[in-house]
Design an enzyme around this catalytic site. Structure first.
Site, PDB file in Angstrom:
ATOM      1  CG  HIS A  72      43.024  39.529  29.106  1.00 37.77           C
ATOM      2  ND1 HIS A  72      41.811  39.995  29.521  1.00 37.77           N
ATOM      3  CD2 HIS A  72      42.842  38.228  28.771  1.00 37.77           C
ATOM      4  CE1 HIS A  72      40.916  39.019  29.451  1.00 37.77           C
ATOM      5  NE2 HIS A  72      41.520  37.935  29.009  1.00 37.77           N
ATOM      6  CE1 TYR A 201      39.390  47.334  33.189  1.00 38.13           C
ATOM      7  CE2 TYR A 201      38.558  48.320  35.211  1.00 38.13           C
ATOM      8  CZ  TYR A 201      39.400  47.433  34.564  1.00 38.13           C
ATOM      9  OH  TYR A 201      40.262  46.654  35.311  1.00 38.13           O
ATOM     10  N   PRO A 295      38.854  48.682  44.046  1.00 39.26           N
ATOM     11  CG  PRO A 295      36.948  47.362  43.805  1.00 39.26           C
ATOM     12  CD  PRO A 295      37.494  48.508  44.586  1.00 39.26           C
ATOM     13  CE  LYS A 299      47.808  48.660  39.004  1.00 46.87           C
ATOM     14  NZ  LYS A 299      48.433  47.657  38.194  1.00 46.87           N
ATOM     15  CE1 TYR A 387      43.235  47.639  34.336  1.00 52.67           C
ATOM     16  CE2 TYR A 387      44.606  45.830  33.543  1.00 52.67           C
ATOM     17  CZ  TYR A 387      43.392  46.304  34.009  1.00 52.67           C
ATOM     18  OH  TYR A 387      42.340  45.437  34.163  1.00 52.67           O
TER      19      TYR A 387
HETATM   20  C1  PHB Z   1      38.029  40.936  38.626  1.00 57.56           C
HETATM   21  O1  PHB Z   1      38.162  40.162  37.683  1.00 57.56           O
HETATM   22  O2  PHB Z   1      37.514  40.573  39.704  1.00 57.56           O
HETATM   23  C2  PHB Z   1      38.478  42.349  38.481  1.00 57.56           C
HETATM   24  C3  PHB Z   1      39.102  42.716  37.298  1.00 57.56           C
HETATM   25  C4  PHB Z   1      39.521  44.015  37.127  1.00 57.56           C
HETATM   26  C5  PHB Z   1      39.313  44.950  38.120  1.00 57.56           C
HETATM   27  C6  PHB Z   1      38.702  44.578  39.309  1.00 57.56           C
HETATM   28  C7  PHB Z   1      38.265  43.272  39.488  1.00 57.56           C
HETATM   29  O3  PHB Z   1      39.703  46.227  37.904  1.00 57.56           O
END
Ligand code: PHB
Ligand code: APR
Length: 393
Positions: A72, A201, A295, A299, A387
């Site tokens: 990605h 997000y 989460p 990280k 990130y």
């Molecule tokens: C996930 O795919 O489970 C996931 C992806 C990004 C995040 C947290 C969890 O920031």
């Protein structure tokens, strides 16, 4: 039983450490309290930083990841009912992330471990670690109904947030810094194609939402929910309706998520915690055993990986040169990166979630920060660098 490095816990930290040590000719024994199926089925996050991808490749466990993982090059940030993209390679000088579930990383490491003959015992529950201040620490564990011992030169606690190794560090030298958040995540796994080809997000009046994925046919979706939420209060229809409402944008008013069978649904608490130091005598802590993050920036796995890279390097250095210089620096080296990730996870979390005590003023501040991130190259680059992952060590 006797070994050079006793590893407690077969999550990503313990498994990768055993692999890195084996590649350098250092023997280890890994003790895991759960059975193999349980460890392989746990649903966790799924974003690998560039450094994690590189580490798995150089450890020789990346074949399936390179076939099934999805590179990605950015994420979307949604707020004020509009959507904005961050282009990671453009902002970071070429870095990106890989979407490949932690549970798959764990399966790859376990199968490699077992075929490569590295001792890995399942259903071996460690009761205590003794003699951290000696050069022959001892691990007591229960296996096949009997109490057994493992004598080591070093013990590494990779036993997660609820592990026992942390207790081998005397309370007088141990400090834990913590923060809990006034909200949780409801996570679902759905047999439905991802909403979009990158992660989204979303900040919304109704709370945070995240659209992630596991494959071109499987979505992983999260909703901010109050602490103490019972997942049975969220039948599938309610989850999908709420996701539709939070992801809504003005440019496409009729837009809805494609729905599919929901195969798992769980509530995850949000917490930050760091235990210092990460080493006491011949006992080391790595991964969730030493620190956890909420989460929001994905990280957790990446920090576990960077800890064991630093530790493996230090153990190999000691083995080859007799110098303990890198082992002595282990805790400080890791903690610098850990605190950076703690800060990043905290900022992403507080920028995107709706605190139940939040005022309209606080919401304006969040929106101001989100506008800054998408309109300033500097602010966007700061997010993108964190990130995609900062250098290890
Ligand atoms: C996930 O795919 O489970 C996931 C992806 C990004 C995040 C947290 C969890 O920031
Ligand atoms: N004896 C043996 N094994 C134990 C014990 C014990 N007393 N206590 C815990 N364990 C095992 C757990 O069953 C688990 O398999 O230790 C392992 C710890 O693994 P993880 O929790 O996956 O921790 P870690 O390897 O540090 O990976 C961190 O996992 O929680 C996520 O978000 C986090 O992605 C991050 C990653």
């Amino acid at each position: 039983m006797q070994t050079t490095v006793g590893i407690i816990g077969a999550g990503p930290a313990g498994l990768l450490l055993a692999r890195l040590l084996r590649n350098a000719g250092i023997d280890s024994v890994t003790l895991e309290s759960r059975d193999r199926a349980y460890v392989e089925d746990r649903q966790r996050a799924g974003i690998l930083e560039q450094g994690t991808v590189d580490a798995l490749r150089s450890a020789g466990v990346a074949e399936r990841m390179d076939r099934a993982g999805m590179v990605h090059d950015g994420i979307e940030l949604r707020f004020d009912r509009s959507t904005h993209r961050l282009d990671f390679p453009a902002l970071t000088g070429g870095r990106s992330v890989m979407v490949y579930a932690q549970t798959e990383v764990v399966k790859d490491l376990i199968s490699r471990q077992l075929t490569g003959g590295i001792p890995l015992l399942f259903e071996a529950q460690v009761r205590s670690v003794e003699g951290a201040d000696t050069d022959q620490p001892l691990v007591r564990y229960l296996h096949e109904g009997r109490e057994k011992t493992l004598t080591c030169d070093y013990v590494v606690g990779c036993d997660g947030f609820h592990g026992v190794t942390r207790n081998a560090v005397p309370e007088s030298v141990r400090t834990t810094y913590e923060r809990s958040y006034p909200y949780s995540w409801l996570g679902i796994l759905a047999q439905a194609p991802p909403v979009y080809d990158e992660l989204i997000y979303t900040h919304s009046e109704r709370g945070f939402a995240l659209a992630s994925m596991r494959s071109p046919a499987v979505s992983r979706l999260y909703l901010q929910v109050p602490n103490g939420t019972d997942p049975t209060d969220w039948p599938d229809g309610r989850v999908w309706d709420e996701l539709d409402a939070r992801f809504a944008v003005d440019t496409d008013p009729g837009w809805k998520l494609e729905r599919g069978h929901v195969s798992s649904k769980a509530v995850l608490p949000m917490r930050s915690s760091v235990t210092e130091p990460m080493r006491f005598g011949s006992v080391f802590l790595a991964g969730d055993a030493a620190h956890i993050v909420p989460p929001t920036g994905a990280k957790g796995l990446n920090l576990a990986v960077s800890d064991v890279i630093v530790l493996a390097r230090a153990l190999i250095h000691e083995q080859n040169s007799g110098s303990t210089e890198l082992l002595d620096a282990y805790s400080d080296t890791c903690l610098r990166r850990v605190w950076r990730a703690e800060h990043f996870s905290y900022s992403m979390t507080t920028m995107l979630h709706k605190d139940p005590a939040q005022s309209a003023f606080d919401t304006r501040l969040q929106l101001s920060q989100l506008h800054r991130v998408v309109n300033s190259r500097h602010a966007a680059a700061e997010l993108a660098e964190n990130y995609t992952g900062l250098p290890i060590g």
